[in-house]
Motif scaffolding. Structure first.
Motif, short mmCIF file in Angstrom:
data_model
loop_
_atom_site.label_atom_id
_atom_site.label_comp_id
_atom_site.label_asym_id
_atom_site.label_seq_id
_atom_site.Cartn_x
_atom_site.Cartn_y
_atom_site.Cartn_z
N VAL A 1 48.99 90.08 75.22
CA VAL A 1 49.57 88.75 75.01
C VAL A 1 50.44 88.69 73.76
CG1 VAL A 1 47.80 87.46 76.26
CG2 VAL A 1 47.48 87.92 73.83
N GLY A 2 50.44 89.76 72.98
CA GLY A 2 51.27 89.79 71.78
C GLY A 2 50.95 88.66 70.82
N PHE A 3 51.99 87.94 70.42
CA PHE A 3 51.84 86.85 69.47
C PHE A 3 51.58 85.50 70.15
CE2 PHE A 3 54.42 90.05 67.29
CZ PHE A 3 53.71 90.19 66.11
N ASP A 4 51.76 85.45 71.46
CA ASP A 4 51.68 84.18 72.19
C ASP A 4 50.32 83.51 72.06
OD1 ASP A 4 54.27 84.70 72.92
OD2 ASP A 4 53.79 85.22 75.01
N ASP A 5 49.25 84.27 72.12
CA ASP A 5 47.90 83.71 72.08
C ASP A 5 47.61 83.03 70.74
OD1 ASP A 5 45.25 83.36 73.28
OD2 ASP A 5 44.58 84.74 71.69
N ILE A 6 47.90 83.71 69.64
CA ILE A 6 47.64 83.12 68.33
C ILE A 6 48.59 81.96 68.06
CG2 ILE A 6 49.03 84.81 67.05
CD1 ILE A 6 45.79 83.10 65.81
N ALA A 7 49.85 82.07 68.52
CA ALA A 7 50.80 80.97 68.35
C ALA A 7 50.30 79.72 69.08
CB ALA A 7 52.18 81.36 68.86
N ALA A 8 49.76 79.89 70.26
CA ALA A 8 49.23 78.76 71.03
C ALA A 8 48.05 78.11 70.31
CB ALA A 8 48.84 79.20 72.43
N ILE B 1 47.58 78.04 67.15
CA ILE B 1 48.10 77.34 65.98
C ILE B 1 48.81 76.05 66.37
CG2 ILE B 1 49.75 77.49 64.07
CD1 ILE B 1 49.04 80.52 63.92
N TYR B 2 49.68 76.07 67.38
CA TYR B 2 50.45 74.86 67.69
C TYR B 2 49.61 73.75 68.30
CZ TYR B 2 51.45 76.48 72.58
OH TYR B 2 51.38 76.90 73.89
N ARG B 3 48.37 74.02 68.66
CA ARG B 3 47.49 72.96 69.19
C ARG B 3 46.91 72.06 68.11
NH1 ARG B 3 45.78 77.22 73.02
NH2 ARG B 3 46.81 76.71 74.97
N PHE B 4 46.95 72.50 66.85
CA PHE B 4 46.47 71.65 65.75
C PHE B 4 47.41 70.45 65.59
CE2 PHE B 4 44.64 75.76 64.22
CZ PHE B 4 43.31 75.37 64.23
N GLU C 1 48.25 68.75 63.04
CA GLU C 1 49.07 68.80 61.84
C GLU C 1 50.36 69.61 62.04
OE1 GLU C 1 44.71 68.80 60.52
OE2 GLU C 1 45.90 69.83 62.02
N VAL C 2 50.34 70.51 63.01
CA VAL C 2 51.44 71.45 63.22
C VAL C 2 52.59 70.78 63.96
CG1 VAL C 2 52.10 73.62 64.33
CG2 VAL C 2 49.90 73.43 63.17
N LYS C 3 53.78 70.86 63.36
CA LYS C 3 54.99 70.29 63.95
C LYS C 3 55.83 71.35 64.64
CE LYS C 3 53.69 66.40 62.64
NZ LYS C 3 52.97 65.65 63.64
N SER C 4 55.82 72.59 64.13
CA SER C 4 56.63 73.67 64.70
C SER C 4 55.95 75.01 64.45
CB SER C 4 58.01 73.73 64.04
OG SER C 4 58.68 72.51 64.11
N VAL C 5 56.17 75.94 65.38
CA VAL C 5 55.72 77.32 65.22
C VAL C 5 56.83 78.22 65.75
CG1 VAL C 5 54.01 79.08 65.83
CG2 VAL C 5 53.28 76.72 65.53
N TYR C 6 57.23 79.21 64.94
CA TYR C 6 58.30 80.11 65.31
C TYR C 6 57.84 81.56 65.13
CZ TYR C 6 61.03 75.88 64.34
OH TYR C 6 61.51 74.60 64.31
N LEU C 7 58.19 82.43 66.07
CA LEU C 7 58.00 83.86 65.89
C LEU C 7 59.19 84.36 65.09
CD1 LEU C 7 56.48 86.48 66.56
CD2 LEU C 7 57.86 86.64 68.65
N LEU D 1 54.82 84.74 61.91
CA LEU D 1 55.00 83.36 62.37
C LEU D 1 55.40 82.47 61.20
CD1 LEU D 1 51.81 82.99 64.62
CD2 LEU D 1 54.15 83.44 65.38
N SER D 2 56.22 81.48 61.50
CA SER D 2 56.54 80.44 60.53
C SER D 2 56.00 79.14 61.12
CB SER D 2 58.05 80.35 60.32
OG SER D 2 58.34 79.34 59.38
N VAL D 3 55.15 78.47 60.36
CA VAL D 3 54.49 77.26 60.83
C VAL D 3 54.90 76.10 59.92
CG1 VAL D 3 52.24 76.18 61.26
CG2 VAL D 3 52.52 78.65 61.61
N VAL D 4 55.34 75.01 60.52
CA VAL D 4 55.70 73.81 59.77
C VAL D 4 54.62 72.77 60.05
CG1 VAL D 4 57.41 71.99 59.40
CG2 VAL D 4 58.16 74.32 59.95
N ILE D 5 54.02 72.24 58.97
CA ILE D 5 52.98 71.23 59.14
C ILE D 5 53.30 70.01 58.28
CG2 ILE D 5 51.26 73.01 59.59
CD1 ILE D 5 49.94 72.09 56.92
#
Length: 166
Positions: A81-88, A90-93, A95-101, A108-112
């Motif tokens: 699944v590569g990075f998709d599983d952990i990105a998913a 993270i983006y379910r929180f 507080e999280v507005k954006s997640v980018y590989l 990953l770059s996470v905007v909260i």
């Protein structure tokens, strides 16, 4: 998916101003109102137009300024699944507005967004850093927005009155 020139033109117009009336868009592209409505419905159903957003300058609303942070995250990707599983995860929180590989030193770059710096710190230490695949994080707090999604903030806000002195 390959789009027609008119469809691409409509996407560009809507991306710049999603509140334009259909009548105005139709005049801009030289099509009938019905044709433009049909094209927009098609683009929405295909999820090419994902959402219509509003940009708000919260600094100007007293008591609602909040804190925005950009967090660089280094992770261990999972086999299959590569990075998709952990990105998913993270983006379910909320507080999280954006997640980018990303390419580079971090994965990953996470905007909260949070109400306070403490709330953001709590999110990083209690939620994000505790995820199994997360190896490290670096948090950057946004101090001031100059431009966001093509919109310039504070443009034309300077005082234009003539200085009168005795």
């Amino acid at each position: 998916m390959v789009l027609h020139e008119t469809e691409i033109e409509i996407l560009g117009i809507i991306e710049n101003n999603g509140r334009l009336p259909i009548e105005t868009i139709a005049k801009m592209v030289g099509k009938s109102i019905e044709q433009v409505e049909e094209i927009i419905q098609k683009l929405e159903s295909l999820k090419i137009i994902v959402e219509y957003n509003t940009i708000v300058d919260w600094r100007k609303v007293e008591g609602h300024e909040g804190v925005t942070a950009m967090i660089d995250v280094k992770v261990t990707p999972k086999r299959g699944v590569g990075f998709d599983d952990i990105a998913a995860k993270i983006y379910r929180f909320k507080e999280v507005k954006s997640v980018y590989l990303m390419s580079g030193a971090y994965d990953l770059s996470v905007v909260i967004e949070g109400r306070t710096m403490s709330e953001v710190a709590h999110f990083v230490s209690e939620k994000l850093s505790t995820l199994d695949s997360v190896l490290s994080t670096t948090t950057h707090f946004i101090l001031k927005k100059y431009k966001h999604d093509g919109t310039i903030f504070d443009q034309g806000d300077e005082d234009k009155r003539i200085v009168v002195s005795p």
